[in-house]
Design a protein around this motif. Structure first.
Motif, PDB file in Angstrom:
ATOM      1  N   GLY A 112       0.829  -1.203   0.000  1.00 18.28           N
ATOM      2  CA  GLY A 112       0.000   0.000   0.000  1.00 18.28           C
ATOM      3  C   GLY A 112       0.858   1.244   0.000  1.00 18.28           C
ATOM      4  N   ASN A 162      -4.101   0.473  -3.175  1.00 17.44           N
ATOM      5  CA  ASN A 162      -4.554   0.007  -1.858  1.00 17.44           C
ATOM      6  C   ASN A 162      -5.821  -0.834  -1.888  1.00 17.44           C
ATOM      7  OD1 ASN A 162      -2.436   1.636  -1.115  1.00 17.44           O
ATOM      8  ND2 ASN A 162      -3.575   2.848   0.371  1.00 17.44           N
ATOM      9  N   TYR A 174      -6.222   7.881   2.493  1.00 24.45           N
ATOM     10  CA  TYR A 174      -5.630   6.596   2.909  1.00 24.45           C
ATOM     11  C   TYR A 174      -6.559   5.845   3.847  1.00 24.45           C
ATOM     12  CZ  TYR A 174      -2.491   3.317   5.266  1.00 24.45           C
ATOM     13  OH  TYR A 174      -1.922   2.188   5.804  1.00 24.45           O
ATOM     14  N   THR A 186      -9.304   4.008   2.155  1.00 24.23           N
ATOM     15  CA  THR A 186      -8.927   2.766   1.473  1.00 24.23           C
ATOM     16  C   THR A 186      -8.803   1.621   2.469  1.00 24.23           C
ATOM     17  OG1 THR A 186      -6.502   3.107   1.603  1.00 24.23           O
ATOM     18  CG2 THR A 186      -7.665   4.054  -0.289  1.00 24.23           C
ATOM     19  N   LYS A 187      -8.323   1.914   3.671  1.00 18.44           N
ATOM     20  CA  LYS A 187      -8.203   0.867   4.674  1.00 18.44           C
ATOM     21  C   LYS A 187      -9.572   0.466   5.209  1.00 18.44           C
ATOM     22  CE  LYS A 187      -3.908   0.118   4.320  1.00 18.44           C
ATOM     23  NZ  LYS A 187      -3.464  -1.185   3.776  1.00 18.44           N
TER      24      LYS A 187
END
Length: 254
Positions: A95, A117, A158, A161-162
């Protein structure tokens, strides 16, 4: 060398540094044959040579997971061949992390981060999980993040995406679990390798937590060994917080 993963094969993406490297090394130390995947052949060779020097089995498979289905399929095919025809364990770790604010994030960056990711692990799982299901066994471990559930003022892209990877973990557990494939995720806290000065900058993010410190890649790798092994055969669709208590508890001084 321990044998908790003896006779099994594993593909670890982003395995040339930090958490991915620690996972690859820990799997090999437990007896697995590991496909170390990443973009840098030089760093990949270093990881593989280190594993072999300690008596483990590992091979490097170069991959630039740009989000295209073709790149993910190519890695799946190459890793399967290197590992003797099957992948028993898949770790979706690769990632990228841009720490910009929302207003400072351009469309190109947005697309790139989601491609690496989310799209890349999505299509890699699509390429590998059906063979696991046909064999009736397998383990997939995704990497989430503590900031997927605890908002901070930077890194919204970010963290989203997680969050997507944690949602996919539950969906894939439902999709592939009945066929013997366990899908789980690890949500690390602030994890750093030992680089001068970094602890001071990032350590403040762990203030007020039970651990009171940043984590190490090895601590995440130990959790991955658990989820990949027989001790976790009844564990499906969970997001395991390995974050020093960042998202679950606050230590109040005084």
């Amino acid at each position: 060398m321990s044998t908790r993963l003896e006779g099994r094969t594993a593909l670890v993406t982003g395995a040339t540094s930090n958490i991915g490297r620690a996972v690859a090394e820990a799997f090999a130390a437990q007896g697995a044959h590991v496909a170390v995947s990443g973009r840098s052949a030089e760093r990949g060779r270093e990881v593989v040579e280190g594993i072999r020097a300690r008596g483990g089995r590992a091979d490097f498979v170069a991959a630039d997971l740009d989000g295209s289905a073709a790149a993910s399929r190519a890695l799946a095919e190459q890793a399967t061949a290197v590992l003797g025809g099957r992948v028993d364990i898949l770790v979706n770790n690769a990632g990228i992390y841009p720490g910009d604010t929302t207003a400072a994030t351009d469309e190109k960056t947005f697309d790139e981060v989601y491609a690496v990711n989310v799209k890349a692990p999505f299509f890699l799982t699509a390429a590998i999980a059906p063979a696991m299901a046909e064999a009736g066994s397998g383990a997939i471990i995704n990497l989430g993040s503590w900031i997927a559930r605890l908002g901070i003022p930077i890194g919204a892209l970010y963290s989203s995406t997680k969050g997507a990877m944690e949602t996919l973990t539950r969906a894939w557990a439902a999709e592939f679990g009945p066929h013997g494939v366990r899908v789980n995720a690890i949500s690390p806290g602030v994890v750093l390798t030992s680089e001068p000065g970094r602890e001071n900058r990032a350590g403040a993010m762990m203030n007020g937590t039970p651990a009171g410190r940043t984590g190490t890649p090895r601590e995440i790798a130990d959790a991955a060994v658990y989820l990949a092994g027989d001790e976790a055969t009844f564990v499906h669709g969970v997001v395991l917080d390995v974050d020093g208590g960042r998202t679950t508890a606050a230590v109040i001084a005084g």
